[in-house]
Design a protein around this motif. Structure first.
Motif, PDB file in Angstrom:
ATOM      1  N   HIS A 262       8.219  -2.005   9.890  1.00 27.06           N
ATOM      2  CA  HIS A 262       8.690  -0.625   9.839  1.00 27.06           C
ATOM      3  C   HIS A 262       8.616   0.014  11.234  1.00 27.06           C
ATOM      4  O   HIS A 262       7.753  -0.345  12.028  1.00 27.06           O
ATOM      5  N   VAL A 263       9.523   0.943  11.472  1.00 28.97           N
ATOM      6  CA  VAL A 263       9.552   1.619  12.775  1.00 28.97           C
ATOM      7  C   VAL A 263       8.196   2.284  13.060  1.00 28.97           C
ATOM      8  O   VAL A 263       7.533   2.779  12.140  1.00 28.97           O
ATOM      9  N   ASP A 264       7.773   2.167  14.311  1.00 23.86           N
ATOM     10  CA  ASP A 264       6.518   2.774  14.785  1.00 23.86           C
ATOM     11  C   ASP A 264       5.245   2.095  14.284  1.00 23.86           C
ATOM     12  O   ASP A 264       4.156   2.603  14.518  1.00 23.86           O
ATOM     13  N   HIS A 265       5.407   0.977  13.594  1.00 25.18           N
ATOM     14  CA  HIS A 265       4.193   0.289  13.149  1.00 25.18           C
ATOM     15  C   HIS A 265       3.567  -0.555  14.254  1.00 25.18           C
ATOM     16  O   HIS A 265       2.470  -1.068  14.082  1.00 25.18           O
ATOM     17  N   GLY A 266       4.298  -0.694  15.396  1.00 18.81           N
ATOM     18  CA  GLY A 266       3.682  -1.324  16.561  1.00 18.81           C
ATOM     19  C   GLY A 266       4.266  -2.656  16.988  1.00 18.81           C
ATOM     20  O   GLY A 266       3.612  -3.413  17.710  1.00 18.81           O
ATOM     21  N   LYS A 267       5.511  -2.954  16.604  1.00 16.71           N
ATOM     22  CA  LYS A 267       6.132  -4.236  16.962  1.00 16.71           C
ATOM     23  C   LYS A 267       6.210  -4.428  18.478  1.00 16.71           C
ATOM     24  O   LYS A 267       5.764  -5.432  19.004  1.00 16.71           O
ATOM     25  N   THR A 268       6.800  -3.421  19.145  1.00 21.46           N
ATOM     26  CA  THR A 268       6.991  -3.543  20.591  1.00 21.46           C
ATOM     27  C   THR A 268       5.652  -3.652  21.308  1.00 21.46           C
ATOM     28  O   THR A 268       5.481  -4.486  22.205  1.00 21.46           O
ATOM     29  N   THR A 269       4.711  -2.838  20.882  1.00 19.55           N
ATOM     30  CA  THR A 269       3.387  -2.868  21.510  1.00 19.55           C
ATOM     31  C   THR A 269       2.759  -4.255  21.347  1.00 19.55           C
ATOM     32  O   THR A 269       2.191  -4.808  22.286  1.00 19.55           O
TER      33      THR A 269
ATOM     34  N   ASN B 241      -1.809  -3.876  11.660  1.00 18.31           N
ATOM     35  CA  ASN B 241      -1.973  -3.280  12.992  1.00 18.31           C
ATOM     36  C   ASN B 241      -2.667  -1.912  12.930  1.00 18.31           C
ATOM     37  O   ASN B 241      -2.786  -1.320  11.864  1.00 18.31           O
ATOM     38  N   LYS B 242      -3.090  -1.458  14.092  1.00 24.05           N
ATOM     39  CA  LYS B 242      -3.695  -0.121  14.270  1.00 24.05           C
ATOM     40  C   LYS B 242      -5.011   0.005  13.534  1.00 24.05           C
ATOM     41  O   LYS B 242      -5.360   1.087  13.050  1.00 24.05           O
TER      42      LYS B 242
ATOM     43  N   LEU C 200      -7.519   2.809  14.410  1.00 21.27           N
ATOM     44  CA  LEU C 200      -7.359   4.217  14.018  1.00 21.27           C
ATOM     45  C   LEU C 200      -8.346   4.604  12.917  1.00 21.27           C
ATOM     46  O   LEU C 200      -8.597   3.808  11.997  1.00 21.27           O
TER      47      LEU C 200
ATOM     48  N   SER D 190      -5.279  -4.863  16.659  1.00 23.24           N
ATOM     49  CA  SER D 190      -4.899  -3.615  17.304  1.00 23.24           C
ATOM     50  C   SER D 190      -4.034  -4.010  18.488  1.00 23.24           C
ATOM     51  O   SER D 190      -4.542  -4.560  19.471  1.00 23.24           O
ATOM     52  N   ALA D 191      -2.741  -3.794  18.344  1.00 26.20           N
ATOM     53  CA  ALA D 191      -1.829  -4.161  19.420  1.00 26.20           C
ATOM     54  C   ALA D 191      -2.147  -3.340  20.668  1.00 26.20           C
ATOM     55  O   ALA D 191      -1.934  -3.782  21.792  1.00 26.20           O
ATOM     56  N   LEU D 192      -2.705  -2.135  20.426  1.00 30.10           N
ATOM     57  CA  LEU D 192      -2.985  -1.231  21.533  1.00 30.10           C
ATOM     58  C   LEU D 192      -4.096  -1.775  22.421  1.00 30.10           C
ATOM     59  O   LEU D 192      -3.941  -1.845  23.642  1.00 30.10           O
TER      60      LEU D 192
END
Ligand code: GDP
Ligand code: MG
Length: 360
Positions: free
Chosen positions: A76-83, A175-176, A179, A211-213
């Motif tokens: 889903h968008v903003d779930h962190g794929k690119t990161t 992911n995430k 948080l 955590s992709a971050l």
């Protein structure tokens, strides 16, 4: 006998010699006149031959070797794929290396404990579906990114459907988890509701907390992907002329058409004659995901190539032909160009008159 055939044609008012090609109607007329049954067999088109080569089973293409898995990240968008994709890559690119990670790339390869994994930059699930529909699916495993603070969302469900349709196993990256709002139990429940029963609940869906971050859990994810790949025993012929798929392409100011392609099987070499969708050409230069010039690319390697005469489309398959087949390559590419233009026009509501076109 030829003279009977020429006679029939002559009586029908057609002057023919023994070297003239005859069309279908002529053949049927001749059959009727001479009282002979005529069966018309169409010659194989070059496209038929090309499709047949692409469909050849691996075993017929020589020595089969293990190859790295090709992995696509969806979610889903903003779930962190690119990161996630960026973090995995940056962790694997030594500092100061050519190209760095600033430049956009369509796919890259990382090394984890001596094993290679190829990541295709997330094309978005719509593009993924379209490529699959065109038979250009190269994905072995789908990483499904689900944000722990959000759970399974509508696009997540679509991604699951796409992965299933492609027959690719799903590894979930939860992911995430850094948080405060992360709710692991909800994610697991959501997944179970989609028939993705987590391993920890007795199912067979691997769910890896990441955590992709900040990079937590990424080693674990790579390890899980390698195990999943091992189960699939991925192999490909290495000595054969290469084939594969174009991931994206563009026109470079200095280099002309440039295409990111991924080799599916065989080994692609500089100097090879490539037919890729509506483009063709001898590979003039080839670069890996670190912008280093290379001379050959084995299966599952993403490379950027220069030397095509036109810009192919994402999802076009490519194929290496013998150097002697340059005329065939040109002809097929040109036919596809024309067909592509016609299709484009008809998608826009049919061919228009020049006047209509100019008045828009
Ligand atoms: P995409 O749309 O799936 O590609 O999502 P992005 O990678 O663009 O991420 C969307 C947002 O989530 C960005 O602001 C990221 O910084 C943030 N983000 C991604 N991964 C994490 C994570 O693991 N933890 C936290 N806290 N934020 C994340
Ligand atoms: Mg993104």
């Amino acid at each position: 006998p030829a003279k009977d055939i020429i006679g029939v044609l002559f009586r029908a008012g057609k002057m023919a010699t023994i070297n003239d090609p005859l069309d279908e109607n002529d053949l049927l007329d001749i059959g009727m006149e001479l009282g002979v049954d005529v069966t018309i067999k169409r010659a194989e088109t070059v496209e038929d031959v090309i499709s047949a080569q692409l469909a050849l089973p691996d075993e017929e293409l020589g020595d089969i070797q293990p190859r790295p898995p090709i992995i696509t990240v969806l979610g889903h968008v903003d779930h962190g794929k690119t990161t996630l994709v960026d973090k995995i890559r940056s962790a694997n690119v030594a500092k100061g290396e050519a190209g760095g990670i600033t430049q956009h790339i369509a796919a890259y390869q990382v090394d984890h404990n001596g094993h290679k994994l190829t990541f295709v930059d997330t094309p978005g699930h719509a593009a993924f579906g379209e490529m699959r529909a065109r038979g250009a699916n190269v994905t072995d495993i789908v990483v499904l990114v689900v944000a722990a603070d959000d759970g399974v969302m509508p696009q997540t469900v679509e991604c699951i459907a796409h992965a299933r349709a492609a027959g690719a196993p799903i590894v979930v990256a939860m992911n995430k988890i850094d948080l405060p709002g992360a709710n692991e139990q909800k994610v697991l429940t959501d997944l179970a509701n989609q028939n993705l029963l987590p391993v920890e609940w007795g199912g067979d869906t691997e769910v890896v907390r990441v955590s992709a971050l900040n990079g937590t859990g990424l080693d674990n994810l790579l390890e899980t992907l390698l195990v999943t790949a091992e189960l699939k025993e991925l192999k490909a012929p290495t000595d054969a002329p290469a084939d594969g798929v174009c991931l994206e392409a563009f026109r470079d100011e200095g280099r002309g058409p440039v295409a990111w392609i991924i080799v599916r099987r065989g080994t692609l070499r500089v100097g090879d004659l490539v037919l890729c969708g509506p483009s063709f050409g001898f590979i003039r230069a080839m670069y890996n995901d670190r912008d280093e010039e290379i001379s050959e690319a084995p299966p599952a390697t993403p490379v950027r190539v220069a030397g095509l005469n036109a810009v192919p489309n994402a999802g076009d398959t490519f194929l290496v032909l013998a150097d002697d087949d340059i005329d065939i390559a040109r002809e097929v590419a040109e036919t596809r160009q024309v067909r592509g233009r016609t299709e484009l026009l008809s998608r826009r509501g049919g061919p228009r008159t020049l006047e209509e076109f100019l008045s828009k």
